[in-house]
Design a protein around this motif. Structure first.
Motif, PDB file in Angstrom:
ATOM      1  N   LEU A   5      -8.594   7.158  -2.377  1.00 22.15           N
ATOM      2  CA  LEU A   5      -8.637   8.486  -2.065  1.00 22.15           C
ATOM      3  C   LEU A   5      -8.127   9.546  -2.862  1.00 22.15           C
ATOM      4  CD1 LEU A   5      -8.126   8.319   2.083  1.00 22.15           C
ATOM      5  CD2 LEU A   5     -10.174   8.741   0.810  1.00 22.15           C
ATOM      6  N   ALA A   6      -6.971   8.917  -3.140  1.00 24.49           N
ATOM      7  CA  ALA A   6      -6.105   9.819  -4.439  1.00 24.49           C
ATOM      8  C   ALA A   6      -7.070   9.899  -5.634  1.00 24.49           C
ATOM      9  CB  ALA A   6      -4.818   9.000  -4.770  1.00 24.49           C
ATOM     10  N   ALA A   7      -7.863   8.796  -6.042  1.00 29.90           N
ATOM     11  CA  ALA A   7      -8.767   8.930  -7.291  1.00 29.90           C
ATOM     12  C   ALA A   7      -9.805   9.881  -7.242  1.00 29.90           C
ATOM     13  CB  ALA A   7      -9.296   7.482  -7.549  1.00 29.90           C
ATOM     14  N   ARG A   8     -10.262  10.014  -5.709  1.00 29.79           N
ATOM     15  CA  ARG A   8     -11.069  10.655  -5.493  1.00 29.79           C
ATOM     16  C   ARG A   8     -10.834  12.292  -5.710  1.00 29.79           C
ATOM     17  NH1 ARG A   8     -16.169   9.505  -3.169  1.00 29.79           N
ATOM     18  NH2 ARG A   8     -16.143  11.353  -2.002  1.00 29.79           N
ATOM     19  N   ALA A   9      -9.549  12.529  -5.293  1.00 27.17           N
ATOM     20  CA  ALA A   9      -9.060  13.820  -5.246  1.00 27.17           C
ATOM     21  C   ALA A   9      -8.682  14.311  -6.550  1.00 27.17           C
ATOM     22  CB  ALA A   9      -7.784  13.729  -4.571  1.00 27.17           C
ATOM     23  N   VAL A  10      -8.325  13.208  -7.635  1.00 32.31           N
ATOM     24  CA  VAL A  10      -8.299  13.690  -9.001  1.00 32.31           C
ATOM     25  C   VAL A  10      -9.643  13.897  -9.433  1.00 32.31           C
ATOM     26  CG1 VAL A  10      -7.885  12.676 -11.402  1.00 32.31           C
ATOM     27  CG2 VAL A  10      -6.327  12.148  -9.438  1.00 32.31           C
ATOM     28  N   LEU A  11     -10.845  13.574  -9.031  1.00 26.46           N
ATOM     29  CA  LEU A  11     -12.101  13.952  -9.565  1.00 26.46           C
ATOM     30  C   LEU A  11     -12.669  15.105  -8.838  1.00 26.46           C
ATOM     31  CD1 LEU A  11     -13.588  10.585 -10.249  1.00 26.46           C
ATOM     32  CD2 LEU A  11     -12.556  12.344 -12.030  1.00 26.46           C
ATOM     33  N   GLY A  12     -11.813  15.935  -8.032  1.00 29.47           N
ATOM     34  CA  GLY A  12     -12.501  16.675  -6.958  1.00 29.47           C
ATOM     35  C   GLY A  12     -13.440  16.255  -6.014  1.00 29.47           C
ATOM     36  N   GLY A  13     -13.048  15.154  -5.488  1.00 27.52           N
ATOM     37  CA  GLY A  13     -13.982  14.390  -4.476  1.00 27.52           C
ATOM     38  C   GLY A  13     -14.948  13.599  -5.119  1.00 27.52           C
ATOM     39  N   GLY A  14     -15.370  13.315  -6.418  1.00 27.67           N
ATOM     40  CA  GLY A  14     -16.331  12.741  -6.901  1.00 27.67           C
ATOM     41  C   GLY A  14     -15.848  11.145  -7.125  1.00 27.67           C
ATOM     42  N   THR A  15     -16.766  10.578  -7.714  1.00 22.42           N
ATOM     43  CA  THR A  15     -16.520   9.264  -7.769  1.00 22.42           C
ATOM     44  C   THR A  15     -16.686   8.598  -8.996  1.00 22.42           C
ATOM     45  OG1 THR A  15     -18.840   8.505  -7.324  1.00 22.42           O
ATOM     46  CG2 THR A  15     -17.680   8.760  -5.446  1.00 22.42           C
ATOM     47  N   ARG A  16     -17.123   9.247 -10.111  1.00 27.06           N
ATOM     48  CA  ARG A  16     -17.232   8.769 -11.386  1.00 27.06           C
ATOM     49  C   ARG A  16     -15.972   9.563 -12.429  1.00 27.06           C
ATOM     50  NH1 ARG A  16     -23.006   7.961 -13.660  1.00 27.06           N
ATOM     51  NH2 ARG A  16     -24.020   7.357 -12.067  1.00 27.06           N
ATOM     52  N   VAL A  39     -14.267  10.021 -22.418  1.00 20.27           N
ATOM     53  CA  VAL A  39     -15.017  10.369 -23.632  1.00 20.27           C
ATOM     54  C   VAL A  39     -14.544  11.398 -24.541  1.00 20.27           C
ATOM     55  CG1 VAL A  39     -17.301   9.244 -23.080  1.00 20.27           C
ATOM     56  CG2 VAL A  39     -16.779  11.654 -22.764  1.00 20.27           C
ATOM     57  N   ASP A  40     -14.674  11.699 -25.722  1.00 23.44           N
ATOM     58  CA  ASP A  40     -14.143  13.091 -26.410  1.00 23.44           C
ATOM     59  C   ASP A  40     -15.372  13.953 -26.584  1.00 23.44           C
ATOM     60  OD1 ASP A  40     -15.352  11.985 -28.651  1.00 23.44           O
ATOM     61  OD2 ASP A  40     -13.693  11.172 -29.426  1.00 23.44           O
ATOM     62  N   ALA A  41     -15.167  15.205 -27.311  1.00 20.07           N
ATOM     63  CA  ALA A  41     -15.985  15.806 -27.705  1.00 20.07           C
ATOM     64  C   ALA A  41     -16.549  15.957 -29.032  1.00 20.07           C
ATOM     65  CB  ALA A  41     -15.451  17.277 -27.157  1.00 20.07           C
ATOM     66  N   SER A  42     -16.432  14.700 -29.547  1.00 17.69           N
ATOM     67  CA  SER A  42     -17.051  14.729 -30.993  1.00 17.69           C
ATOM     68  C   SER A  42     -18.599  14.711 -30.890  1.00 17.69           C
ATOM     69  CB  SER A  42     -16.484  13.346 -31.333  1.00 17.69           C
ATOM     70  OG  SER A  42     -16.913  12.202 -30.659  1.00 17.69           O
ATOM     71  N   GLU A  43     -19.223  14.895 -31.998  1.00 15.32           N
ATOM     72  CA  GLU A  43     -20.720  15.136 -32.015  1.00 15.32           C
ATOM     73  C   GLU A  43     -21.339  13.768 -31.771  1.00 15.32           C
ATOM     74  OE1 GLU A  43     -24.339  16.670 -35.000  1.00 15.32           O
ATOM     75  OE2 GLU A  43     -22.321  16.895 -35.608  1.00 15.32           O
ATOM     76  N   PRO A  44     -22.245  13.772 -30.884  1.00 14.23           N
ATOM     77  CA  PRO A  44     -22.881  12.268 -30.539  1.00 14.23           C
ATOM     78  C   PRO A  44     -23.990  12.048 -31.156  1.00 14.23           C
ATOM     79  CG  PRO A  44     -23.470  14.116 -28.886  1.00 14.23           C
ATOM     80  CD  PRO A  44     -22.546  14.756 -29.671  1.00 14.23           C
ATOM     81  N   ASP A  45     -24.646  11.212 -31.183  1.00 13.77           N
ATOM     82  CA  ASP A  45     -25.562  10.462 -32.189  1.00 13.77           C
ATOM     83  C   ASP A  45     -26.821  11.273 -31.372  1.00 13.77           C
ATOM     84  OD1 ASP A  45     -27.365   9.254 -33.629  1.00 13.77           O
ATOM     85  OD2 ASP A  45     -27.543   7.298 -32.655  1.00 13.77           O
ATOM     86  N   ARG A  96     -17.988  18.164 -13.929  1.00 18.25           N
ATOM     87  CA  ARG A  96     -17.271  19.119 -15.030  1.00 18.25           C
ATOM     88  C   ARG A  96     -15.831  18.860 -15.102  1.00 18.25           C
ATOM     89  NH1 ARG A  96     -18.901  25.268 -13.753  1.00 18.25           N
ATOM     90  NH2 ARG A  96     -17.609  25.144 -11.926  1.00 18.25           N
ATOM     91  N   GLU A  97     -15.096  18.242 -14.314  1.00 19.15           N
ATOM     92  CA  GLU A  97     -13.900  17.881 -14.527  1.00 19.15           C
ATOM     93  C   GLU A  97     -13.802  16.855 -15.838  1.00 19.15           C
ATOM     94  OE1 GLU A  97     -10.859  18.639 -13.700  1.00 19.15           O
ATOM     95  OE2 GLU A  97     -11.718  20.032 -12.100  1.00 19.15           O
ATOM     96  N   ASN A  98     -14.831  15.906 -16.052  1.00 21.20           N
ATOM     97  CA  ASN A  98     -14.873  14.913 -17.155  1.00 21.20           C
ATOM     98  C   ASN A  98     -15.135  15.717 -18.010  1.00 21.20           C
ATOM     99  OD1 ASN A  98     -14.587  12.350 -16.097  1.00 21.20           O
ATOM    100  ND2 ASN A  98     -16.383  12.668 -14.776  1.00 21.20           N
ATOM    101  N   VAL A  99     -16.164  16.729 -18.079  1.00 25.64           N
ATOM    102  CA  VAL A  99     -16.390  17.666 -19.511  1.00 25.64           C
ATOM    103  C   VAL A  99     -14.972  18.462 -19.943  1.00 25.64           C
ATOM    104  CG1 VAL A  99     -17.574  19.808 -20.317  1.00 25.64           C
ATOM    105  CG2 VAL A  99     -18.860  17.876 -18.660  1.00 25.64           C
ATOM    106  N   ALA A 100     -14.251  18.676 -18.985  1.00 24.55           N
ATOM    107  CA  ALA A 100     -13.026  19.338 -19.264  1.00 24.55           C
ATOM    108  C   ALA A 100     -12.074  18.471 -19.966  1.00 24.55           C
ATOM    109  CB  ALA A 100     -12.411  19.970 -17.973  1.00 24.55           C
ATOM    110  N   ARG A 101     -11.958  17.150 -19.310  1.00 22.79           N
ATOM    111  CA  ARG A 101     -11.163  16.371 -20.190  1.00 22.79           C
ATOM    112  C   ARG A 101     -11.505  15.677 -21.485  1.00 22.79           C
ATOM    113  NH1 ARG A 101     -10.540  14.249 -14.809  1.00 22.79           N
ATOM    114  NH2 ARG A 101     -12.421  13.192 -15.036  1.00 22.79           N
ATOM    115  N   ALA A 102     -12.962  15.778 -21.727  1.00 21.75           N
ATOM    116  CA  ALA A 102     -13.387  15.385 -22.972  1.00 21.75           C
ATOM    117  C   ALA A 102     -13.291  16.665 -23.993  1.00 21.75           C
ATOM    118  CB  ALA A 102     -15.098  15.471 -22.774  1.00 21.75           C
TER     119      ALA A 102
END
Length: 205
Positions: A20-31, A35-41, A193-199
């Motif tokens: 439950l704590a992990a879900r809270a960190v992700l805003g309720g999500g599960t993934r 990754v970083d924001a470097s240019e992808p292939d 969007r939280e994952n994007v913010a971390r990247a």
């Protein structure tokens, strides 16, 4: 025997609390992906300039990134790119996207980021659109697709000086159920969007 059951129950409770704590960190999500924001292939396969999918119109300046999902489960990024390009001959509709992310995480660019794509209705003129493939009717993205989508979105945010708050769904523009999984699972959209913010925070100098 009683003490053993109590110990097992305590362990289970701790596991559930951690989940439950992990879900809270992700805003309720599960993934959660790191990754970083470097240019992808990116496989650049620009559409032919034509009135149905690549008008060649310059954008007004990018103020947002719009996430979509393909309407054809199981199709590849190449399938969708070729469909867009073929509209100049079929005249079936007007549609395209700047990028398509495939089921295996591959990324194809169809329209330059400084040009309008026919994807987001009233926001075509000031957004970059990302069409995303998925394997089945649920609309949920594979892990490979999801990772590529997070990285591509974060890279585009850095490129245009945006944050995760500027990342929206097609749904947020028109009310269309697109991308389906992110519309029907609001917690997963928050997590994305939280994952994007971390990247973005890990963008290379």
């Amino acid at each position: 025997m009683g003490k053993g059951l109590m110990a097992a129950g305590l362990i289970l409770l701790l596991i559930l609390t951690a989940a439950l704590a992990a879900r809270a960190v992700l805003g309720g999500g599960t993934r959660r992906v790191d990754v970083d924001a470097s240019e992808p292939d990116i496989d650049v396969q620009l559409l032919d300039v034509n009135p149905y999918s690549r008008p060649g119109t310059q954008s007004d300046g990018i103020t947002g990134i719009v996430i979509h999902y393909t309407a054809n489960p199981g199709s590849t990024a190449q399938d969708n790119r070729d469909y867009f390009n073929g509209l100049q001959y079929s005249h079936e509709t007007s549609a395209s996207s700047n990028f398509v992310v495939g089921i295996d995480g591959e990324i194809i660019q169809c329209v330059p980021t400084w040009e309008v794509a026919y994807a987001s209705n009233d926001r075509n003129h000031d957004t970059v659109s990302i069409e995303v493939c998925h394997p089945d009717e649920s609309g949920e993205f594979t892990d490979a697709t999801y990772r590529s989508l997070v990285r591509l979105t974060a890279w585009l945010c850095v490129k245009f000086g945006l944050t995760e708050e500027n990342v929206i769904r097609h749904y947020d523009v028109t009310g269309k159920n697109c991308p389906k999984y992110f519309v029907e699972h609001e917690d997963e959209w928050t997590a994305f969007r939280e994952n994007v913010a971390r990247a973005i925070e890990k963008a290379p100098d």
